[in-house]
Enzyme design. Sequence first.
Site, PDB file in Angstrom:
ATOM      1  N   HIS A   1     -12.472   3.386   1.083  1.00 17.02           N
ATOM      2  CA  HIS A   1     -12.682   2.456   2.242  1.00 17.02           C
ATOM      3  C   HIS A   1     -13.688   1.101   1.882  1.00 17.02           C
ATOM      4  CE1 HIS A   1     -12.033   5.979   5.140  1.00 17.02           C
ATOM      5  NE2 HIS A   1     -10.962   5.231   4.843  1.00 17.02           N
TER       6      HIS A   1
ATOM      7  N   ARG B   1      -3.076  -2.065  -3.060  1.00 14.96           N
ATOM      8  CA  ARG B   1      -4.260  -1.671  -2.697  1.00 14.96           C
ATOM      9  C   ARG B   1      -4.079  -0.357  -3.903  1.00 14.96           C
ATOM     10  NH1 ARG B   1      -4.934   3.173   1.561  1.00 14.96           N
ATOM     11  NH2 ARG B   1      -7.260   3.670   1.081  1.00 14.96           N
TER      12      ARG B   1
ATOM     13  N   ARG C   1      -9.455  16.107   7.737  1.00 16.31           N
ATOM     14  CA  ARG C   1     -10.375  16.515   6.824  1.00 16.31           C
ATOM     15  C   ARG C   1     -11.860  17.163   7.083  1.00 16.31           C
ATOM     16  NH1 ARG C   1     -10.090  11.000   4.007  1.00 16.31           N
ATOM     17  NH2 ARG C   1      -7.942  10.685   4.469  1.00 16.31           N
TER      18      ARG C   1
ATOM     19  N   ASN D   1       0.931  -1.275   0.004  1.00 11.71           N
ATOM     20  CA  ASN D   1       0.123   0.007   0.033  1.00 11.71           C
ATOM     21  C   ASN D   1       0.993   1.254  -0.123  1.00 11.71           C
ATOM     22  OD1 ASN D   1      -1.764   2.057   0.415  1.00 11.71           O
ATOM     23  ND2 ASN D   1      -2.484   1.157   2.419  1.00 11.71           N
TER      24      ASN D   1
ATOM     25  N   GLU E   1      -8.230  -4.955   5.993  1.00 17.43           N
ATOM     26  CA  GLU E   1      -8.291  -4.608   4.587  1.00 17.43           C
ATOM     27  C   GLU E   1      -7.153  -5.425   4.009  1.00 17.43           C
ATOM     28  OE1 GLU E   1      -8.166  -0.647   6.064  1.00 17.43           O
ATOM     29  OE2 GLU E   1      -9.291   0.112   4.179  1.00 17.43           O
TER      30      GLU E   1
ATOM     31  N   GLY F   1     -11.709   5.868  11.138  1.00 15.39           N
ATOM     32  CA  GLY F   1     -10.154   5.846  11.261  1.00 15.39           C
ATOM     33  C   GLY F   1      -9.713   7.295  11.297  1.00 15.39           C
ATOM     34  N   ASN F   2      -8.444   7.639  10.757  1.00 14.39           N
ATOM     35  CA  ASN F   2      -8.179   8.916  10.526  1.00 14.39           C
ATOM     36  C   ASN F   2      -9.021   9.410   9.489  1.00 14.39           C
ATOM     37  OD1 ASN F   2      -6.042  10.123  11.985  1.00 14.39           O
ATOM     38  ND2 ASN F   2      -4.690   8.343  11.242  1.00 14.39           N
ATOM     39  N   GLY F   3      -9.113   8.552   8.190  1.00 14.79           N
ATOM     40  CA  GLY F   3      -9.960   8.824   7.451  1.00 14.79           C
ATOM     41  C   GLY F   3     -11.246   8.325   7.745  1.00 14.79           C
TER      42      GLY F   3
END
Length: 403
Positions: A180, A91, A241, A7, A385, A210-212
């Site tokens: 995601h 990914r 964000r 990733n 993931e 999560g963070n995102g």
Amino acid sequence: MLVLVINCGSSSLKFQLIDAKRRVRRAGGVIERIGAVSSIATIEVSGEKKQRRSLTAGDHAEAMKYVLDLLLNGSNPVIGDVNEISAVGHRVVHGGETLTESVLIDSNVLEAISDAFDLAPLHNPANLKGIEAARRALPDVPHVAVFDTAFHQTLPPHAYLYALPIRLYRRHKIRRYGFHGTSHYYVSRRLYQISNVDKTSSRVITCHLGNGASMAAILNGRSIDTSMGLTPLAGLVMGTRSGDIDPSIVFDLVEKEELSLSEVHALLNRHSGLLGLSGYASDMRDVLTEAAAGDMRCREAIDVYCYRVKAYLGYYIAVLNGCDAIVFAAGIGEHSPEIRAQICSGLENLGIRLDDAANREAIGKEMRISARDSTVQVWTIPTDEELVIAIDAMKIAQSAGAS
Ligand code: ADP
């Protein structure tokens, strides 16, 4: 069958070596600050302590070489020969509209990933760099691309179209894609395995916090709506964000703050969310600690965060015409009873009621956290993931003839 999962970000390379058949992780880690004077590797080999080392990795190819060298020649070698790696799973963030499921990488796939550069300018070029580096380092094994957008390709047009002139969709493919996907897919499949929720007739809402962060509405196993959009900036409040805002704010920022478009981009992606609201931190743990110590801005940041998730729950309960189960996943979803409790508070009239003791106990594990009399089941399910990527890569490699 050993699968190397890769990733890549613009200056990082995360990897895991997974025995995909036995679902066992053999090693993993991340090389950060690729291209800087000094890069940092954090490595974990199963059964050993995490190690941090500095190295020089001028580009992703050098980082890739470092990873292979470490697997072969580290203090506790994980493999004896590079041929033990049977496939590489990559990914890839954006598959656009053409790449709707995991695929064996060939020149057409590389071209399609490049075609999606303008849809994911931060992610897809980095993902491609990783693919190129890994193909050079491991030229004899199948490489498979697994897309964050793929699971959401089942969204109907009324969910993915924006109310903009339709020519923009036709010309530039401007629409909701969602991200995601691998995580929403994984936790929904685990839910069908470990609960009595039936894949073929169920309404499930998955919350990847999560963070995102994003949510998905899943009807009978298929994603029918999701909170991220054309890019991962839309939807929930995230670490840095903004999530959903009135689009007119962009014009205001340009006019009143005299920002350039790239500065607005940075403001919305890197300086907003929990960090922007709290003025303190993007990491939920830090924001929770300060809020508990009495910091009102941190308290408010948490309130906005939880309110947005709650509002999306209501949105998706309407979209699904009810709900059988809600799943919390990722760093915050898996580890923060406090945030889960705040999100689910005041939803009793929608049939959502947590069991306080179970909620407190559910930290980083699969567990039902709803009360017996809750008509909606609520679960925490740690996401994985990389495992999905490894299994997809194994299946595709096997059908392509690898051992
Ligand atoms: P990423 O999206 O980068 O994969 P993660 O899924 O690891 O991120 O989630 C990171 C987030 O999870 C951070 O905001 C972190 O503070 C939060 N988190 C991790 N552990 C806890 C915890 N015990 N309580 C609250 N938040 C936590």
